[in-house]
Design a protein around this motif. Structure first.
Motif, PDB file in Angstrom:
ATOM      1  N   ASN A   1       0.830  -1.208   0.000  1.00 44.21           N
ATOM      2  CA  ASN A   1       0.000   0.000   0.000  1.00 44.21           C
ATOM      3  C   ASN A   1       0.862   1.256   0.000  1.00 44.21           C
ATOM      4  N   PRO A   2       1.431   1.628  -1.160  1.00 47.68           N
ATOM      5  CA  PRO A   2       2.305   2.811  -1.175  1.00 47.68           C
ATOM      6  C   PRO A   2       1.516   4.086  -0.877  1.00 47.68           C
ATOM      7  N   MET A   3       2.045   4.914  -0.001  1.00 48.58           N
ATOM      8  CA  MET A   3       1.371   6.141   0.428  1.00 48.58           C
ATOM      9  C   MET A   3       2.236   7.355   0.072  1.00 48.58           C
ATOM     10  N   ARG A   4       1.595   8.466  -0.296  1.00 47.69           N
ATOM     11  CA  ARG A   4       2.316   9.698  -0.634  1.00 47.69           C
ATOM     12  C   ARG A   4       1.577  10.900  -0.060  1.00 47.69           C
ATOM     13  N   THR A   5       2.334  11.898   0.369  1.00 47.87           N
ATOM     14  CA  THR A   5       1.722  13.192   0.678  1.00 47.87           C
ATOM     15  C   THR A   5       1.605  13.943  -0.634  1.00 47.87           C
ATOM     16  N   LEU A   6       0.412  14.459  -0.918  1.00 46.14           N
ATOM     17  CA  LEU A   6       0.204  15.184  -2.178  1.00 46.14           C
ATOM     18  C   LEU A   6       0.312  16.680  -1.915  1.00 46.14           C
ATOM     19  N   THR A   7       1.141  17.377  -2.709  1.00 46.13           N
ATOM     20  CA  THR A   7       1.214  18.841  -2.603  1.00 46.13           C
ATOM     21  C   THR A   7       0.854  19.440  -3.953  1.00 46.13           C
ATOM     22  N   SER A   8       0.155  20.563  -3.940  1.00 46.30           N
ATOM     23  CA  SER A   8      -0.223  21.226  -5.189  1.00 46.30           C
ATOM     24  C   SER A   8      -0.599  22.677  -4.878  1.00 46.30           C
ATOM     25  N   THR A   9      -1.300  23.314  -5.813  1.00 48.02           N
ATOM     26  CA  THR A   9      -1.775  24.686  -5.563  1.00 48.02           C
ATOM     27  C   THR A   9      -3.225  24.782  -6.027  1.00 48.02           C
ATOM     28  N   ILE A  10      -3.968  25.755  -5.474  1.00 45.38           N
ATOM     29  CA  ILE A  10      -5.329  26.017  -5.945  1.00 45.38           C
ATOM     30  C   ILE A  10      -5.452  27.507  -6.296  1.00 45.38           C
ATOM     31  N   ALA A  11      -6.512  27.837  -7.013  1.00 44.73           N
ATOM     32  CA  ALA A  11      -6.742  29.240  -7.376  1.00 44.73           C
ATOM     33  C   ALA A  11      -7.154  30.029  -6.138  1.00 44.73           C
ATOM     34  N   ILE A  12      -6.711  31.279  -6.057  1.00 45.78           N
ATOM     35  CA  ILE A  12      -7.141  32.154  -4.963  1.00 45.78           C
ATOM     36  C   ILE A  12      -7.405  33.550  -5.517  1.00 45.78           C
TER      37      ILE A  12
ATOM     38  N   HIS B   1      -8.222  20.826  -8.824  1.00 46.49           N
ATOM     39  CA  HIS B   1      -8.399  21.736  -9.971  1.00 46.49           C
ATOM     40  C   HIS B   1      -9.693  22.539  -9.892  1.00 46.49           C
ATOM     41  N   GLN B   2     -10.685  22.017  -9.174  1.00 42.62           N
ATOM     42  CA  GLN B   2     -11.971  22.726  -9.053  1.00 42.62           C
ATOM     43  C   GLN B   2     -11.971  23.742  -7.905  1.00 42.62           C
ATOM     44  N   CYS B   3     -10.999  23.669  -7.015  1.00 43.68           N
ATOM     45  CA  CYS B   3     -11.030  24.482  -5.789  1.00 43.68           C
ATOM     46  C   CYS B   3     -10.725  25.946  -6.087  1.00 43.68           C
ATOM     47  N   LYS B   4     -11.402  26.824  -5.373  1.00 39.47           N
ATOM     48  CA  LYS B   4     -11.104  28.249  -5.473  1.00 39.47           C
ATOM     49  C   LYS B   4     -11.350  28.858  -4.097  1.00 39.47           C
TER      50      LYS B   4
ATOM     51  N   LYS C   1     -11.050  32.506  -1.427  1.00 37.77           N
ATOM     52  CA  LYS C   1     -10.903  33.962  -1.387  1.00 37.77           C
ATOM     53  C   LYS C   1      -9.951  34.302  -0.250  1.00 37.77           C
ATOM     54  N   SER C   2      -9.070  35.261  -0.503  1.00 39.31           N
ATOM     55  CA  SER C   2      -8.185  35.735   0.555  1.00 39.31           C
ATOM     56  C   SER C   2      -9.059  36.425   1.608  1.00 39.31           C
ATOM     57  N   PRO C   3      -8.777  36.403   2.913  1.00 36.66           N
ATOM     58  CA  PRO C   3      -7.609  35.764   3.514  1.00 36.66           C
ATOM     59  C   PRO C   3      -7.807  34.279   3.843  1.00 36.66           C
ATOM     60  N   VAL C   4      -6.718  33.537   3.689  1.00 36.93           N
ATOM     61  CA  VAL C   4      -6.684  32.129   4.083  1.00 36.93           C
ATOM     62  C   VAL C   4      -5.526  31.981   5.054  1.00 36.93           C
ATOM     63  N   LYS C   5      -5.738  31.158   6.081  1.00 33.19           N
ATOM     64  CA  LYS C   5      -4.662  30.929   7.066  1.00 33.19           C
ATOM     65  C   LYS C   5      -3.980  29.593   6.805  1.00 33.19           C
ATOM     66  N   ALA C   6      -2.690  29.547   7.037  1.00 36.18           N
ATOM     67  CA  ALA C   6      -1.959  28.282   6.927  1.00 36.18           C
ATOM     68  C   ALA C   6      -2.628  27.258   7.839  1.00 36.18           C
ATOM     69  N   GLY C   7      -2.831  26.041   7.337  1.00 33.72           N
ATOM     70  CA  GLY C   7      -3.453  25.000   8.133  1.00 33.72           C
ATOM     71  C   GLY C   7      -4.958  24.918   7.949  1.00 33.72           C
ATOM     72  N   GLN C   8      -5.551  25.963   7.364  1.00 31.49           N
ATOM     73  CA  GLN C   8      -7.001  25.983   7.119  1.00 31.49           C
ATOM     74  C   GLN C   8      -7.394  24.827   6.201  1.00 31.49           C
ATOM     75  N   VAL C   9      -8.515  24.144   6.561  1.00 33.17           N
ATOM     76  CA  VAL C   9      -8.956  23.013   5.745  1.00 33.17           C
ATOM     77  C   VAL C   9      -9.660  23.533   4.488  1.00 33.17           C
ATOM     78  N   ILE C  10      -9.198  23.070   3.324  1.00 30.73           N
ATOM     79  CA  ILE C  10      -9.797  23.472   2.047  1.00 30.73           C
ATOM     80  C   ILE C  10     -10.821  22.419   1.611  1.00 30.73           C
ATOM     81  N   VAL C  11     -10.447  21.135   1.709  1.00 28.50           N
ATOM     82  CA  VAL C  11     -11.371  20.032   1.404  1.00 28.50           C
ATOM     83  C   VAL C  11     -11.236  18.989   2.514  1.00 28.50           C
ATOM     84  N   GLU C  12     -12.381  18.641   3.125  1.00 26.04           N
ATOM     85  CA  GLU C  12     -12.349  17.599   4.152  1.00 26.04           C
ATOM     86  C   GLU C  12     -12.359  16.232   3.494  1.00 26.04           C
ATOM     87  N   ASN C  13     -11.660  15.305   4.081  1.00 22.97           N
ATOM     88  CA  ASN C  13     -11.671  13.911   3.634  1.00 22.97           C
ATOM     89  C   ASN C  13     -11.626  13.816   2.105  1.00 22.97           C
ATOM     90  N   ILE C  14     -10.578  14.354   1.521  1.00 20.71           N
ATOM     91  CA  ILE C  14     -10.511  14.464   0.058  1.00 20.71           C
ATOM     92  C   ILE C  14     -10.527  13.079  -0.603  1.00 20.71           C
TER      93      ILE C  14
END
Ligand SMILES: Cc1cc2nc3c(=O)[nH]c(=O)nc-3n(C[C@H](O)[C@H](O)[C@H](O)COP(=O)(O)OP(=O)(O)OC[C@H]3O[C@@H](n4cnc5c(N)ncnc54)[C@H](O)[C@@H]3O)c2cc1C
Ligand code: SF4
Lengths: 421, 113
Positions: free
Chosen positions: B42-53, B82-85, B87-100
């Motif tokens: 069961n190979p596991m990876r941390t996924l990092t990316s960016t979303i629109a803001i 890719h669908q996420c957008k 609005k500022s302000p966002v704080k580090a650690g803030q949840v963008i999508v739960e249980n992705i």
């Protein structure tokens, strides 16, 4: 004209750690000069994780690592000038800068820390042949476009160079929907971390062509095709081994060069092996009161080491200022040399009488080896040896020579890999 | 037989893992056994990316999963990212999508913006 005790040029991880450490060691009037609109340096575009394992025992992303240091600035009186480009530095520590609010202005400082980082090599210095259409980017530049500015740079991609930045960008482009056709590497091995080979290439089935380089670039307005060829042991392309890739994008990840134009102009002597300043054990350059740390001094692969080295520079700059900026006594300094199998050392010189517990030396080896011994000689006498299970050029090495082994040493200290030619 | 490069230490041993018995060969130390088995099962990876803001100092906000996710879920997560957008302000650690993508991991912001 502004006056500060300490001016730090560059607000990346090196500048941040150096300024914080000088502050904690009693210096109040500190300014960080950063040309970008925010602090953090290259870490802002390194959104992948893998930072801080040594220092914090967890895997942070670049922005998270930077934030840990930026947060600490709040409790200090350190001045930060953003959007401020340093144009010139002189050996008497007068700094000429430009920004939107002050225009062109000067700062005079008792001590200066150089923390300007490095920039990427582009196609010129590696002599790449072919058309000059658009679609050719340095990997770090593409990284900034994608991760910060939100522009996708292309859809079919070839990458030249398999260092960590090239590998990271192969994965990043793939995740964003591009097809990475090939990563070509002129050396017979990759200098990237195994972890990046596995997680950035193998995970996505991206082929790595070792001992290959780009031999033709086609496309007058936009890139259309890249040809790569196998090279022989003298790095000469072998006819008949050409492979063609139809693509619109070529990323170059062919090395980093410390950004030392300011240092050179100030007359700070540069070491041709590192392309960074020659420094002593206290991170001070040959020019009194000018210190250097981070990627401007030598290219690091781990930011954790950048922070540690920069804290040392900050601490010693603080000592220099507190001692009334007296020229440091360098009599009897030893010269540290690279011997067999070692490509450079930092520091290049050391005043042994002031070494407290031990002398730390960073260096890189020239080739991979297993079960090796790192030998330290004073003139012709072996004074210390360190065992290493595994050595590779891609990983910076560090040894600490205990103070008692340094007693009576003068002249030169040579670091070499035992048995290597 | 599955083949892997061990990434636990810089040596990078080439491991062979038997899918049935989970026997690992090619490792130079015990840590390679555990790594090889996890990669095979069961190979596991941390996924990092960016979303629109919108309204931030930059146009992209960096994000990551707050824990490793199964490697096989990476592209499914990217479609959601890719669908996420925001609005500022966002704080580090803030949840963008739960249980992705049902992975049990949350997608979180990695900086203030
Ligand atoms: C693409 C990439 C991926 C990496 N991945 C990893 C990783 O996974 N793990 C890890 O530990 N390390 C990684 N590193 C290495 C690590 O990020 C660097 O070693 C570290 O950021 C170097 O810090 P620095 O402060 O010396 O330089 P920088 O971060 O480059 O900062 C230098 C700063 O100086 C400023 N500056 C330069 N000249 C001037 C001037 N004249 N006036 C004003 N300001 C100036 C620049 O704007 C910049 O902000 C990576 C590096 C890169 C490039
Ligand atoms: S098996 Fe052991 S020695 Fe080999 S790479 Fe993995 S951790 Fe390192």
């Amino acid at each position: 004209m502004f006056e500060y005790d300490l001016a730090v040029i560059g607000g990346g991880p090196a500048g941040l750690a150096a300024a914080l450490s000088a502050y904690e060691n009693g210096i109040q009037k500190i300014v960080i000069l950063e040309r970008d609109v925010e602090l953090g340096g290259i870490l802002n575009q390194c959104i992948h994780n893998g930072f801080g394992l040594h220092r914090f025992g967890e895997e942070l992303t670049g922005p998270e690592y930077a934030q840990r240091f930026i947060d600490r600035l709040k409790d200090t009186a350190i001045t930060v000038m953003l959007g401020t480009m340093v144009l010139e530095l002189t050996s008497d520590k007068t700094i000429t800068c430009v920004n939107k609010t002050e225009g062109l202005f000067t700062i005079s400082a008792k001590a200066v820390i150089l923390a300007m980082g490095c920039r990427e090599r582009n196609r010129g210095p590696i002599g790449m042949p072919g058309d000059r259409g658009s679609g050719i980017f340095s990997a770090g530049c593409a990284q900034r476009y994608i991760n910060i500015d939100g522009y996708m740079v292309g859809s079919r991609v070839v990458i030249l160079g398999s260092g960590d930045i090239g590998l990271i960008m192969a994965r990043r482009m793939t995740l964003e929907g591009a097809k990475v056709l090939a990563v070509a590497e002129i050396m017979p091995h990759s200098n990237g971390l195994n972890r990046n080979i596995v997680q950035c290439l193998n995970d996505f089935g991206i082929p790595l062509y070792l001992s290959h380089t780009v031999t033709e670039v086609v496309g007058r307005s936009r890139l259309e095709k890249v040809v790569i060829s196998q090279v022989d042991s003298n790095f000469k392309p072998i006819p008949g081994t050409e492979k063609e890739f139809e693509c619109d994008t070529l990323l170059l990840s062919v090395g980093l060069i410390p950004e030392n134009e300011l240092s050179r102009k100030a007359g700070v002597p540069i070491d041709p092996r590192t392309n960074g300043a020659v420094v002593y054990d206290d991170m001070q350059t040959e020019t009194d009161g000018i210190f250097a740390c981070g990627n401007v001094l030598h290219v690091h692969d781990l930011v954790d080491f950048v922070s540690a080295e920069s804290e040392k520079a900050g601490r010693n700059a603080a000592e220099y200022i507190k001692n009334g900026c007296k020229p440091t006594d360098k009599t009897g300094a030893v010269v540290i040399q690279n011997g067999n199998g070692v490509s450079y050392t930092v520091p290049q010189k050391a005043v042994l009488s002031r070494v407290e517990k031990g002398l730390e030396i960073f260096f890189r080896v020239r080739q991979k080896s297993e079960k090796s011994v790192i030998e330290v000689k004073n003139n012709d006498r072996v004074i210390a040896a360190f065992k290493r299970d595994f050595l590779a050029p891609g990983e910076m090495e560090k040894i600490t020579i205990p103070k008692k082994l340094l007693e009576g040493c003068e002249g030169t200290i040579t670091v070499s890999v035992g048995g290597a030619k | 037989m599955k083949e892997f490069i061990c990434t636990v230490c810089p040596r990078g041993c080439h491991l062979k893992v038997d899918e049935n018995t989970l026997a690992v060969t090619g490792n130079s130390c015990a840590r390679g056994v555990e790594y090889g088995r996890n990669e095979a099962v069961n190979p596991m990876r941390t996924l990092t990316s960016t979303i629109a803001i919108e309204g931030g100092i930059h146009r992209r906000l960096p994000v990551r999963t707050d824990r490793p996710i199964p490697k096989s879920k990476i592209f499914e997560c990217m479609e959601i990212i890719h669908q996420c957008k925001e609005k500022s302000p966002v704080k580090a650690g803030q949840v963008i999508v739960e249980n992705i993508a049902g992975t049990g991991a949350n997608l979180i912001a990695t900086r203030n913006m």
